[in-house]
Design a protein around this motif. Structure first.
Motif: not given
Length: 387
Positions: A151-169
């Motif tokens: 929601e913040l990315a949409k409002h402020y017009q920035f892109s988002v990358i998830e560093d999901a190195a810890h997150g798979l699963g």
């Protein structure tokens, strides 16, 4: 002189006969690179996470660099991330020539603080210096509040990358981490102590076809054999063109074969990690330590189980646990405290929540084959040291 006990490691990869057979099959019968196995692994990752596209790469660090390049990060751009991470989460933007800044963490989740992010964005907007990209880190495997971030990315017009190195699963609101439901791109890691391993490796996930096209180019020398992308006509079936300045970040078929085999066991690995984390949380509840939290609607991948020591000096506790055969670790030295980033103007005190967490943090052993006896050894040692 008495012999120190064998250390129980904080993390450990799990390789069985099916993994070995998958790799041997590649060695004996198939291409080692650029065969059919990497695309099969990419497709399997898409099926598992729910993302539309995957580009396998030789490390998550390479994947973060590729993601930044795909989103057009370059000189004079600004990228934000968190200080509570490995240096790769920030370095990837520096590789592109961008300026880096940080957002402090939430003391409970240890992920990016949504309130700090909101505050920093309001100030940045007033100063005309909003980030081009925000890289969020799912610390220890617990998803950030991605819906609020989107929601913040949409409002402020920035892109988002998830560093999901810890997150798979892991999961967030019914979707697998890596699905890119609330982000432009997500980067996975297959380092040996992560959810699954390819020895070394990573992947860039996205639901955007154009971002995927660019990710493939940047990961493979900037070279294409696709006539649709070429300048002028193709000269024949052998023909290729370099149309971007890319890198050799490819994953080999050898690594991908191991990844496919490991991915089949991922859910069982996560179930084991979840059970071990639950045991820690139950049996350490009375000690003077802060324990990691769980959040409704999320399932952590439990890459790490980290406590915060409250009543004793962390360094003393660390050494005493090591002396008892517990191979503890610390994650992470805040990125802004490293000499390189201090040379860019950052200093101690800039991000107090991340700094306080680091000063107290100890990572306990957690991996799927950690036995009940080994875990009891860890719990007993911690009780002896803390009480």
């Amino acid at each position: 002189m008495s012999k120190l006990p064998d250390l129980i490691p904080y993390g450990k990869h799990i390789i069985d006969d099916s993994d070995i057979e998958a790799v041997v099959d590649i060695l004996r019968n198939r291409f080692l690179t650029q065969g059919e196995t990497v695309p099969q692994f990419e497709n399997a990752l898409c099926r598992y996470t729910g993302a539309k596209f995957a580009t396998a790469v030789n490390s998550a660090t390479s994947g973060l660099h590729v993601a930044c390049l795909s989103l057009g990060v370059g000189d004079e751009d600004l990228v934000w991330t968190v200080p509570n991470s490995f240096v790769a989460s920030a370095n990837c933007a520096r590789y592109c020539g961008a300026e880096v800044d940080f957002v402090d963490i939430d003391t409970l989740t240890r992920n990016i603080s949504i309130e700090s992010l909101k505050h920093k964005l309001r100030i940045a907007e007033e100063r005309g210096k909003l980030p081009k990209v925000l890289i969020v880190v799912h610390f220890s495997g617990l998803s950030c509040d991605m819906k609020s971030i989107a929601e913040l990315a949409k409002h402020y017009q920035f892109s988002v990358i998830e560093d999901a190195a810890h997150g798979l699963g892991g999961e967030y609101q019914g979707s697998k981490i890596g699905s890119c439901q609330y982000s432009d791109m997500s980067v996975l890691s297959f380092h040996p102590v992560k959810s699954i391993t390819t020895a070394e490796g990573g992947a860039v996930m996205t639901n955007n076809e154009e971002l995927n096209r660019r990710a493939v180019l940047f990961a493979k020398h900037g070279v294409t054999r696709d006539p649709q992308q070429m300048k002028g006509a193709s000269e024949g079936p052998w023909y290729y063109q370099q149309i971007e300045l890319g890198y050799n970040y490819r994953l080999s078929d050898l690594h991908a074969a191991l990844g496919i085999s490991q991915l089949r066991k991922l859910d069982s690995f996560i179930a084991a990690r979840n059970n071990l984390a639950m045991q820690y949380s139950q049996k350490l509840a009375e000690l003077p330590v802060n324990l990691p939290i769980t959040e409704a609607g999320s399932q952590s991948a439990w890459h790490l189980y980290m406590i915060e020591v409250l009543s004793k000096d962390r360094a003393d506790v660390f050494q005493e646990l090591k002396a008892r055969g517990v191979g503890v670790n610390v994650h992470y030295i805040p990125v802004h405290l490293h000499p390189y980033y201090q040379s860019l103007g950052f200093k101690k005190g800039d991000f107090p929540n991340a700094e306080q967490f680091y000063e107290r943090a100890i990572t306990l052993p957690l991996f799927p084959t950690l036995s009940s006896e080994q875990q009891e050894t860890v719990i007993t040692a911690l009780n002896e040291v803390m009480i």
